[in-house]
Design a protein around this motif. Sequence first.
Motif, PDB file in Angstrom:
ATOM      1  N   SER A  47      72.967 105.419  39.608  1.00 21.14           N
ATOM      2  CA  SER A  47      71.659 104.925  40.042  1.00 21.14           C
ATOM      3  C   SER A  47      71.228 103.649  39.319  1.00 21.14           C
ATOM      4  O   SER A  47      70.234 103.027  39.698  1.00 21.14           O
ATOM      5  N   LEU A  48      71.966 103.240  38.276  1.00 16.09           N
ATOM      6  CA  LEU A  48      71.616 102.018  37.534  1.00 16.09           C
ATOM      7  C   LEU A  48      72.300 100.821  38.193  1.00 16.09           C
ATOM      8  O   LEU A  48      73.460 100.536  37.939  1.00 16.09           O
ATOM      9  N   LEU A  49      71.548 100.129  39.052  1.00 15.22           N
ATOM     10  CA  LEU A  49      72.122  99.013  39.801  1.00 15.22           C
ATOM     11  C   LEU A  49      71.925  97.692  39.055  1.00 15.22           C
ATOM     12  O   LEU A  49      71.376  97.664  37.952  1.00 15.22           O
ATOM     13  N   GLY A  50      72.370  96.591  39.686  1.00 13.19           N
ATOM     14  CA  GLY A  50      72.215  95.275  39.061  1.00 13.19           C
ATOM     15  C   GLY A  50      73.093  95.129  37.835  1.00 13.19           C
ATOM     16  O   GLY A  50      74.295  95.386  37.878  1.00 13.19           O
ATOM     17  N   ARG A  51      72.458  94.721  36.731  1.00 12.32           N
ATOM     18  CA  ARG A  51      73.172  94.545  35.469  1.00 12.32           C
ATOM     19  C   ARG A  51      72.452  95.348  34.388  1.00 12.32           C
ATOM     20  O   ARG A  51      71.638  94.805  33.632  1.00 12.32           O
ATOM     21  N   PRO A  52      72.720  96.648  34.323  1.00 11.57           N
ATOM     22  CA  PRO A  52      72.000  97.482  33.352  1.00 11.57           C
ATOM     23  C   PRO A  52      72.310  97.081  31.914  1.00 11.57           C
ATOM     24  O   PRO A  52      73.388  96.555  31.628  1.00 11.57           O
ATOM     25  N   GLU A  53      71.355  97.329  31.033  1.00 14.75           N
ATOM     26  CA  GLU A  53      71.517  97.013  29.608  1.00 14.75           C
ATOM     27  C   GLU A  53      71.014  98.174  28.768  1.00 14.75           C
ATOM     28  O   GLU A  53      70.250  99.021  29.237  1.00 14.75           O
ATOM     29  N   GLY A  54      71.459  98.223  27.521  1.00 14.36           N
ATOM     30  CA  GLY A  54      70.961  99.219  26.577  1.00 14.36           C
ATOM     31  C   GLY A  54      71.402 100.640  26.866  1.00 14.36           C
ATOM     32  O   GLY A  54      70.766 101.600  26.441  1.00 14.36           O
ATOM     33  N   PHE A  55      72.496 100.807  27.591  1.00 14.06           N
ATOM     34  CA  PHE A  55      72.977 102.154  27.922  1.00 14.06           C
ATOM     35  C   PHE A  55      74.240 102.480  27.129  1.00 14.06           C
ATOM     36  O   PHE A  55      74.940 101.582  26.642  1.00 14.06           O
ATOM     37  N   ASP A  56      74.510 103.766  26.993  1.00 14.66           N
ATOM     38  CA  ASP A  56      75.760 104.233  26.390  1.00 14.66           C
ATOM     39  C   ASP A  56      76.659 104.806  27.472  1.00 14.66           C
ATOM     40  O   ASP A  56      76.177 105.356  28.463  1.00 14.66           O
ATOM     41  N   ILE A  57      77.963 104.681  27.293  1.00 18.94           N
ATOM     42  CA  ILE A  57      78.951 105.328  28.163  1.00 18.94           C
ATOM     43  C   ILE A  57      79.314 106.665  27.509  1.00 18.94           C
ATOM     44  O   ILE A  57      79.658 106.705  26.327  1.00 18.94           O
ATOM     45  N   THR A  58      79.218 107.749  28.277  1.00 14.36           N
ATOM     46  CA  THR A  58      79.564 109.071  27.748  1.00 14.36           C
ATOM     47  C   THR A  58      80.946 109.486  28.238  1.00 14.36           C
ATOM     48  O   THR A  58      81.170 109.618  29.449  1.00 14.36           O
ATOM     49  N   VAL A  59      81.869 109.674  27.310  1.00 16.33           N
ATOM     50  CA  VAL A  59      83.234 110.115  27.635  1.00 16.33           C
ATOM     51  C   VAL A  59      83.289 111.617  27.439  1.00 16.33           C
ATOM     52  O   VAL A  59      83.135 112.115  26.320  1.00 16.33           O
ATOM     53  N   ARG A  60      83.488 112.357  28.533  1.00 14.12           N
ATOM     54  CA  ARG A  60      83.481 113.819  28.417  1.00 14.12           C
ATOM     55  C   ARG A  60      84.872 114.424  28.317  1.00 14.12           C
ATOM     56  O   ARG A  60      85.041 115.516  27.789  1.00 14.12           O
ATOM     57  N   GLU A  61      85.872 113.702  28.835  1.00 15.19           N
ATOM     58  CA  GLU A  61      87.249 114.212  28.760  1.00 15.19           C
ATOM     59  C   GLU A  61      88.215 113.060  28.518  1.00 15.19           C
ATOM     60  O   GLU A  61      87.968 111.938  28.952  1.00 15.19           O
ATOM     61  N   ILE A  62      89.304 113.360  27.830  1.00 12.27           N
ATOM     62  CA  ILE A  62      90.406 112.404  27.659  1.00 12.27           C
ATOM     63  C   ILE A  62      91.684 113.111  28.098  1.00 12.27           C
ATOM     64  O   ILE A  62      91.968 114.227  27.658  1.00 12.27           O
ATOM     65  N   LYS A  63      92.441 112.475  28.979  1.00  9.02           N
ATOM     66  CA  LYS A  63      93.689 113.076  29.457  1.00  9.02           C
ATOM     67  C   LYS A  63      94.841 112.102  29.250  1.00  9.02           C
ATOM     68  O   LYS A  63      94.692 110.898  29.485  1.00  9.02           O
ATOM     69  N   LEU A  64      95.959 112.633  28.833  1.00  5.91           N
ATOM     70  CA  LEU A  64      97.154 111.828  28.622  1.00  5.91           C
ATOM     71  C   LEU A  64      98.027 111.864  29.865  1.00  5.91           C
ATOM     72  O   LEU A  64      98.482 112.932  30.285  1.00  5.91           O
ATOM     73  N   SER A  65      98.255 110.708  30.468  1.00  2.00           N
ATOM     74  CA  SER A  65      99.209 110.586  31.579  1.00  2.00           C
ATOM     75  C   SER A  65     100.462 109.921  31.017  1.00  2.00           C
ATOM     76  O   SER A  65     100.653 108.699  31.135  1.00  2.00           O
ATOM     77  N   ALA A  66     101.304 110.735  30.378  1.00  2.58           N
ATOM     78  CA  ALA A  66     102.456 110.201  29.638  1.00  2.58           C
ATOM     79  C   ALA A  66     103.493 109.582  30.570  1.00  2.58           C
ATOM     80  O   ALA A  66     104.181 108.628  30.195  1.00  2.58           O
ATOM     81  N   GLY A  67     103.609 110.109  31.789  1.00  2.24           N
ATOM     82  CA  GLY A  67     104.568 109.552  32.746  1.00  2.24           C
ATOM     83  C   GLY A  67     104.108 108.218  33.293  1.00  2.24           C
ATOM     84  O   GLY A  67     104.879 107.257  33.366  1.00  2.24           O
ATOM     85  N   ALA A  68     102.837 108.157  33.678  1.00  5.04           N
ATOM     86  CA  ALA A  68     102.275 106.901  34.176  1.00  5.04           C
ATOM     87  C   ALA A  68     102.218 105.866  33.066  1.00  5.04           C
ATOM     88  O   ALA A  68     102.363 104.670  33.309  1.00  5.04           O
ATOM     89  N   GLY A  69     101.964 106.331  31.846  1.00  5.65           N
ATOM     90  CA  GLY A  69     101.900 105.415  30.720  1.00  5.65           C
ATOM     91  C   GLY A  69     100.502 104.919  30.428  1.00  5.65           C
ATOM     92  O   GLY A  69     100.323 103.777  30.017  1.00  5.65           O
ATOM     93  N   PHE A  70      99.500 105.788  30.648  1.00  8.46           N
ATOM     94  CA  PHE A  70      98.145 105.430  30.238  1.00  8.46           C
ATOM     95  C   PHE A  70      97.348 106.666  29.856  1.00  8.46           C
ATOM     96  O   PHE A  70      97.758 107.801  30.100  1.00  8.46           O
TER      97      PHE A  70
END
Length: 556
Positions: free
Chosen positions: A498-521
């Motif tokens: 819902s934050l359109l345009g060029r939002p400022e002062g926000f944090d990015i919340t990372v809820r999960e991290i997954k390893l794609s070892a075959g793809a390489g990322f």
Amino acid sequence: MLTDIQIAQMCKMKPINQIASELGIKDEELELYGKYKAKLTDALWERVKDRPDGKLVLVTAINPTPAGEGKTTTTVGLGQAMAKIGKKAIIALREPSLGPVMGIKGGAAGGGYSQVVPMEDINLHFTGDMHAITAANNLLSAAIDNHIQQGNELGIDPRQIIWKRAMDMNDRALRNIVVGLGGKANGTPREDGFLITVASEIMAILCLSTGIMDLKERLGKIIIGYTYDGEPVSARDLKVNGAMALLLKDAIKPNLVQTLENTPALMHGGPFANIAHGCNSIIATRLGLKLADYCITEAGFGADLGAEKFLNIKCRYAGLKPDAVVLVATIRALKYNGGVKKEMLAIPDLNALEKGFVNLEKHIENIRKFKVPVIVAINHFSTDSDEETNFIKKKCESLNVEVAFSDVFSKGGEGGRELAEKLVKLIENQKTDFRYLYDTNLSINQKIEIIAKEIYGARGVVYLPAAEKAIKKIESLNMDKLPICMAKTQYSLSDNPSLLGRPEGFDITVREIKLSAGAGFIVAITGDIMTMPGLPKVPAAEKIDIDETGIITGLF
């Protein structure tokens, strides 16, 4: 105006071997799928691989809105326009997924008079690549459960299996399921789930592989889960990566089709950019660079997703250096970013346009961080007023960025002449000094934070406990020196749609991290992003039909 499918059905397609012949491709280097589709063989690559590369052009866009930006339409129209000005060009696109075709987004073959054909085939089963990827994914799933059922020699912990099943359809009911019910003969009960096929690591692997043996090697590296002792278990441990590669032996070959104006088009692979890396295959792009003077490709959704991943992931693995980036926007979409409701976008509104222009401005800044020349393409609509058009021209001039207005939707290649001419001039006058945004040797947290701050404009990054735990696990496996693939909403530069345009002062919340070892990322999942979409209240499938003569209707 005629619908997309009506326009496509009126097209005079050339036999695909004629399109191939115009590219210098021999009949024996084609595997025909009917009259108008073909796969290109390894023999073709071996013959042309030492040729000098043509110019590589990436088409990307501002953050998508309900108004639509027309990125694929612009890509197709630009390819047609290059032919109009006497340039030998080929376009390289992703294949559509049946989920969006039957859901809400639609297909991925362009629109109006800038489409790839045969669009019905392309938007449905095409040459079967999606089904092959689905089969390879689910073979691995079947092998996991069978291994546990047959004694579990590897000691796989059913609670730590991270590999999911896949299907090429939107089906929210399959996001979280339980398998193995019904007694001992039916396996060990455990929690499981489905991804949409385009989110499968196998899709990413297919698109990042350089050939069948590289594909098999990468498939073997897929981590399916962990043992009771916490050790990773791979597809190679289950001895099925060879069979998976076999299922993909045809899918790894690029598909050759054509546009409405008979410009050659390669369509191959189809990862989404909000949940995967959003680019067509390395194989198709490399081949396109050998077959034409200009290879025009695209990356999914806005430049904060598809372009960032194209430049940081695909170019890194393929050794590509883009010569220019085309950044697509519409005046309607910029007004939407400025707060105008969808139903009011046809009304001229300079104040809203000025407010929403900041989204385009941020994307221009971002592309320039990669040191690649950029041109803005405004997808022109009849509702655009002269005042609004002049405002865009002056704003782009003040930012020292070239701008071109195109109308390829209603005029085909002729409507993209200005864009094609300005693009050629830009490439001739400005040399690329391409560089990546980050060094993969940095920590996972540092790489994520560089993307969040530099590309999204975030204040910082918040990691939920599950993400922090996963980062430590990846570091303990010495697999942390890989590029990052951000899974994020496409609708905003932030992780809040819902934050359109060029939002400022926000944090990015990372809820999960997954390893794609075959793809390489390493995949960082933010916000409420889903790897298995659902159908809307009124799916597109309700309007799609076929009559007794085989005429298809409702497919856009």
